[in-house]
Structures are given as C-alpha cells and as structure tokens.
Design an enzyme around this catalytic site. Sequence first.
Site, PDB file in Angstrom:
ATOM      1  N   LYS A 104       0.788  -1.203  -0.138  1.00 22.00           N
ATOM      2  CA  LYS A 104      -0.091   0.166   0.014  1.00 22.00           C
ATOM      3  C   LYS A 104       0.740   1.126  -0.094  1.00 22.00           C
ATOM      4  CE  LYS A 104      -4.445   0.926   0.218  1.00 22.00           C
ATOM      5  NZ  LYS A 104      -5.682   0.349  -0.298  1.00 22.00           N
ATOM      6  N   GLY A 219     -24.179   4.685   0.213  1.00 17.88           N
ATOM      7  CA  GLY A 219     -23.032   4.884  -0.567  1.00 17.88           C
ATOM      8  C   GLY A 219     -23.318   4.761  -2.020  1.00 17.88           C
ATOM      9  N   TYR A 220     -23.005   5.807  -2.946  1.00 17.22           N
ATOM     10  CA  TYR A 220     -23.466   5.864  -4.202  1.00 17.22           C
ATOM     11  C   TYR A 220     -22.485   6.165  -5.300  1.00 17.22           C
ATOM     12  CZ  TYR A 220     -27.116   4.821  -7.628  1.00 17.22           C
ATOM     13  OH  TYR A 220     -27.797   4.447  -8.689  1.00 17.22           O
ATOM     14  N   GLY A 221     -21.093   5.740  -4.931  1.00 15.69           N
ATOM     15  CA  GLY A 221     -19.957   5.980  -5.646  1.00 15.69           C
ATOM     16  C   GLY A 221     -19.582   5.036  -6.492  1.00 15.69           C
ATOM     17  N   GLY A 224     -20.900   1.669  -4.416  1.00 16.08           N
ATOM     18  CA  GLY A 224     -22.204   1.490  -4.189  1.00 16.08           C
ATOM     19  C   GLY A 224     -22.949   1.717  -5.470  1.00 16.08           C
TER      20      GLY A 224
HETATM   21  P1  NAD Z   1     -16.550   6.796  -3.787  1.00 24.31           P
HETATM   22  O1  NAD Z   1     -15.800   8.157  -3.423  1.00 24.31           O
HETATM   23  O2  NAD Z   1     -16.497   6.803  -5.401  1.00 24.31           O
HETATM   24  O3  NAD Z   1     -18.026   6.860  -3.027  1.00 24.31           O
HETATM   25  C1  NAD Z   1     -18.218   7.019  -1.655  1.00 24.31           C
HETATM   26  C2  NAD Z   1     -19.522   7.160  -1.683  1.00 24.31           C
HETATM   27  O4  NAD Z   1     -19.941   7.379  -0.036  1.00 24.31           O
HETATM   28  C3  NAD Z   1     -20.204   8.491  -2.390  1.00 24.31           C
HETATM   29  O5  NAD Z   1     -21.712   8.116  -2.821  1.00 24.31           O
HETATM   30  C4  NAD Z   1     -20.354   9.487  -0.990  1.00 24.31           C
HETATM   31  O6  NAD Z   1     -21.346  10.342  -1.271  1.00 24.31           O
HETATM   32  C5  NAD Z   1     -20.869   8.288   0.110  1.00 24.31           C
HETATM   33  N1  NAD Z   1     -20.484   8.849   1.712  1.00 24.31           N
HETATM   34  C6  NAD Z   1     -19.383   9.627   1.787  1.00 24.31           C
HETATM   35  N2  NAD Z   1     -19.253   9.960   3.136  1.00 24.31           N
HETATM   36  C7  NAD Z   1     -20.577   9.382   3.495  1.00 24.31           C
HETATM   37  C8  NAD Z   1     -21.354   9.367   4.577  1.00 24.31           C
HETATM   38  N3  NAD Z   1     -20.700   9.783   6.030  1.00 24.31           N
HETATM   39  N4  NAD Z   1     -22.308   8.668   4.751  1.00 24.31           N
HETATM   40  C9  NAD Z   1     -22.898   8.001   3.623  1.00 24.31           C
HETATM   41  N5  NAD Z   1     -22.249   8.108   2.655  1.00 24.31           N
HETATM   42  C10 NAD Z   1     -21.315   8.581   2.518  1.00 24.31           C
HETATM   43  O7  NAD Z   1     -15.800   5.641  -3.258  1.00 24.31           O
HETATM   44  P2  NAD Z   1     -15.646   4.138  -3.473  1.00 24.31           P
HETATM   45  O8  NAD Z   1     -14.622   3.917  -4.597  1.00 24.31           O
HETATM   46  O9  NAD Z   1     -17.369   3.749  -4.045  1.00 24.31           O
HETATM   47  O10 NAD Z   1     -15.343   3.437  -2.171  1.00 24.31           O
HETATM   48  C11 NAD Z   1     -16.423   3.182  -1.211  1.00 24.31           C
HETATM   49  C12 NAD Z   1     -15.883   2.214  -0.217  1.00 24.31           C
HETATM   50  O11 NAD Z   1     -15.392   0.929  -0.970  1.00 24.31           O
HETATM   51  C13 NAD Z   1     -14.460   2.499   0.436  1.00 24.31           C
HETATM   52  O12 NAD Z   1     -14.649   2.218   1.871  1.00 24.31           O
HETATM   53  C14 NAD Z   1     -13.306   2.009  -0.224  1.00 24.31           C
HETATM   54  O13 NAD Z   1     -12.115   1.918   0.537  1.00 24.31           O
HETATM   55  C15 NAD Z   1     -13.854   0.673  -0.281  1.00 24.31           C
HETATM   56  N6  NAD Z   1     -13.456  -0.109  -1.836  1.00 24.31           N
HETATM   57  C16 NAD Z   1     -13.400   0.522  -2.726  1.00 24.31           C
HETATM   58  C17 NAD Z   1     -12.810  -0.268  -4.070  1.00 24.31           C
HETATM   59  C18 NAD Z   1     -12.909   0.351  -5.337  1.00 24.31           C
HETATM   60  O14 NAD Z   1     -12.566  -0.373  -6.248  1.00 24.31           O
HETATM   61  N7  NAD Z   1     -13.366   1.663  -5.525  1.00 24.31           N
HETATM   62  C19 NAD Z   1     -12.298  -1.387  -3.588  1.00 24.31           C
HETATM   63  C20 NAD Z   1     -12.154  -1.948  -2.519  1.00 24.31           C
HETATM   64  C21 NAD Z   1     -12.715  -1.151  -1.398  1.00 24.31           C
END
Ligand code: NAD
Length: 418
Positions: A104, A219-221, A224
Amino acid sequence: MKDNPFENGLKQLKHAAGIMKVEAEVVTRLSAPQRTIQFMIPVRMDSGEMRLFEGYRVQYDNHRGPYKGGIRYHQDVSLDEVKALAFWMALKCSVVDIPMGGGKGGVIVDPRTLSKGELERLSRGYVHMAADFLGTDKDVPAPDVNTNGEIMDWMVDEYAKVTGKKELAVFTGKTIAGGGSAGRDKATAQGGFYVFEEALKVVGLQDKPKNEITVAIQGYGNVGGWMARIVHAGGYRVVAVSDAKGGVYAAEGLVIPQVDACMKEQGTVSECKCTKDTCAHGEGKISNKELLELPVDVLIPAAIENQITKENVENIHAKLVVELANGPTTPEADAELFKRGVPVVPDILANAGGVTVSYFEWLQNKQGEKWTEAEVDAKLEPMMRAAFRETLARSKKYTTDLRTGADILAIERLAEVL
Ligand code: NAD
C-alpha cells in the site's frame, strides 16, 4: 485517542492464528511489513514555491507474488494506516487466491488544495522517489482514495522516464486508453454481487423470489452505485440507497436506471425516489442512520468506515450484511451481530473483486492481451464464489464468524509459502 489501525490488524492476526493454531513463526513473520519506504516528494507549486510532501510505500509481504495495493492521497494518511492497509491487502489477495502479495502507498496531502498541474507533479514525484522499489514483478500499485486512472497513466509515463522501460503492468487501474482492463470500474461491485448471491444461501433466502429480497445500499460512488445497478439488474429489490447527503426509500423498490438519471441531474441520490411510475424528487427521504436500521434482508455498506457500531448495532435489522466498504463494522458491533446470528461478509472477501480485476489487468498487460468485459466477468465469478465457499468452510470448521473464517483462509495460504 484514535484507534491505531495497525494494532487492530495485528490483534486480528493473533485472534485468527490462535483459533487455527498456526505455528508461532507464521505470526512472527506476518507481524511487520517486510519493507517500509518513507520519502519526501518535492513539488514545485503553481506559485513558484517549493513544497515537500511526505509519502510512503509499505511492502508487507511478497511470498505469494509481487506486492499489490493502492496509493492513497489524503491529509490523514499515516504510516500506521498504510501499514494496516498493506497487511489487509496481503490477506485480501490470499483470500481470493491471486498470486500477489500485500502492499500500500500513501501521501499526506489534501488533493482538493492542489491544481491539476500540482497533482500531476506530485504523482510523478511519487514515482521518482519510489521507482527503484516498484516493478511489474516487484510491486504493482493501483488507485485508492483520491487517486484514479488518469493518475496511474501519469505514473506509468513517469516510471518509463525514470527507468527507461515502458511497462504497462507496473500500475493497474489505468484508463482503458492507457492499458486498463474492461470491467475494472464495476469490478468491486461485480465481485461483491457474486458473494452476495452465495451469502443469500447462508441465510436461507436462496429460494425467495428475487424481487421480494430487499436490499439497502449505503454509498452511491464507484462501489455503491455499481452495486445498486448490478443488484437491480439481477432482479432483486433495492429499497434504499444513499450518499453523503442522505438517502431515499421506496418499499416497492427503486428503479435504479432512473435513480442514475436523477442523480446526474441533482448531484445526489437523496432527492430521487424513482419507482416504476414516477421519479418523485424530494419524497421518501431518509437519513443514512435510518437506512442502516431498515428491516431489509440485506444491508450493504459501501461508503466509509465505522458505520455499524456499538451505538447502533441493536437497531440493525438486516438478516445479512455484505461489507463492500473497507471497515464499515467496528469489532464490538461485529461481535454482537455474530451473537445474534447475522452473518457479516467481511470486506477482505466482499470487496476483493477490485484487486482481482487489477490482477487481470496486470496479466493482460504482461501478455499483450485485451479481454472483453464478458471475459473478465466470466473469470471473476468462479474466483469470488470459490473464495466465499472456502471462507464459509473455515468459519464452520472453527465455529467462528465469516471475518475470522476469511482471515484463517488467508493465513493458511500464506503459511504454506512463508
Ligand atoms: P467513492 O468516493 O466513489 O464513493 C463513496 C460514496 O460514499 C459516495 O456516494 C459518497 O457520497 C458516500 N459517502 C461519503 N461519506 C458518507 C457518509 N458519511 N455517509 C454516507 N455516505 C457517504 O468511493 P468508492 O470507490 O465507491 O469506495 C467506497 C468504499 O469501498 C470505501 O470504503 C473503499 O475503501 C471501498 N473499496 C473501494 C474499492 C474500489 O474499487 N473503488 C475497492 C475496495 C474497497
């Protein structure tokens, strides 16, 4: 005082090791990273001023293959956090049985304060400082919080300048034009979906009609949003979604493509109660707290850490929790859910689809191939389902929760090669 994430990781290691009775030497070997690289990155700011940013690369373990793990840009990055994340990457790669080790990276920076040019110079500077330690068969970084495909493309380019070697496979999570893999965007959710389907069998929901199986997603990133699309397209009933601004609920189920269209317009899903007939903006609003406490079949935290805690665990009514976010359940809440018979599919298993498709990207780059999205999915599915079944088998054998089952599986595989 804030929990030390690395100490938590070590506690987790000792807990699993104690149950499976692995040799003490394995615990010793896994209790510290093989190498920690710490450096200062000089960046010429747009103002002409020179600033130094502190960066890290932690190479936790490479006995199963090259170190693998993202580079995070955040003001709260610390060496202990990067060490913990690298340790979890070693476990995650082992759980899904890909031939990669744990690594990491991170930089202490708030990227919102940088211009695009400054961001590019910082990213290139990171590679400059770490290049000697990176390489296709040595250490393969990827995006993490606040880093993305474009940054990986800059890093590939800088690595070529520093080393004189154009190696696409030295970074994954690149843009498609830059050599990234089809299906990487949705990979974490796609892998999570296969695991979700396997887990339904554990709670006896496999024979319930899919459109009656209710799902709430926080979560809708990237993760989600894709999970909502995939679960909905799979015929399940997504009754609630949320983002940082709040959530929306519809008992009859949300129509996710319409939620996507509404989200594009409004910039948040919290205004979008899009059902079969209407998209009623502003109706059906719920808070993130309420979303977590809905009486749904499956709760999918896919946002941030520490969402299910000792404060709200007694109000969690889901029959199953699938952790797509990293660390959404605290250890106290985890223990309570286990006591209540609510399975929690742990993050290192549920969200391992992302690193698995990163591994596919690495393979494609090394072999000069380009796989279609359908090919990627077809290779991902059996790996995720097998990882779930193997985890479940460990949790049954040792009468533990799925998290400890996944840790045991990962440590077993590591112990074979240490
Ligand atoms: P992202 O930044 O694309 O999306 C995050 C989402 O969470 C957004 O919709 C944001 O509005 C929402 N959010 C932020 N703060 C919040 C809160 N306090 N309450 C509710 N919603 C909130 O991030 P991502 O890439 O979708 O990652 C989400 C999670 O998944 C993280 O924990 C990340 O470590 C984990 N993850 C991601 C990946 C990947 O491939 N992107 C892989 C493994 C794990």
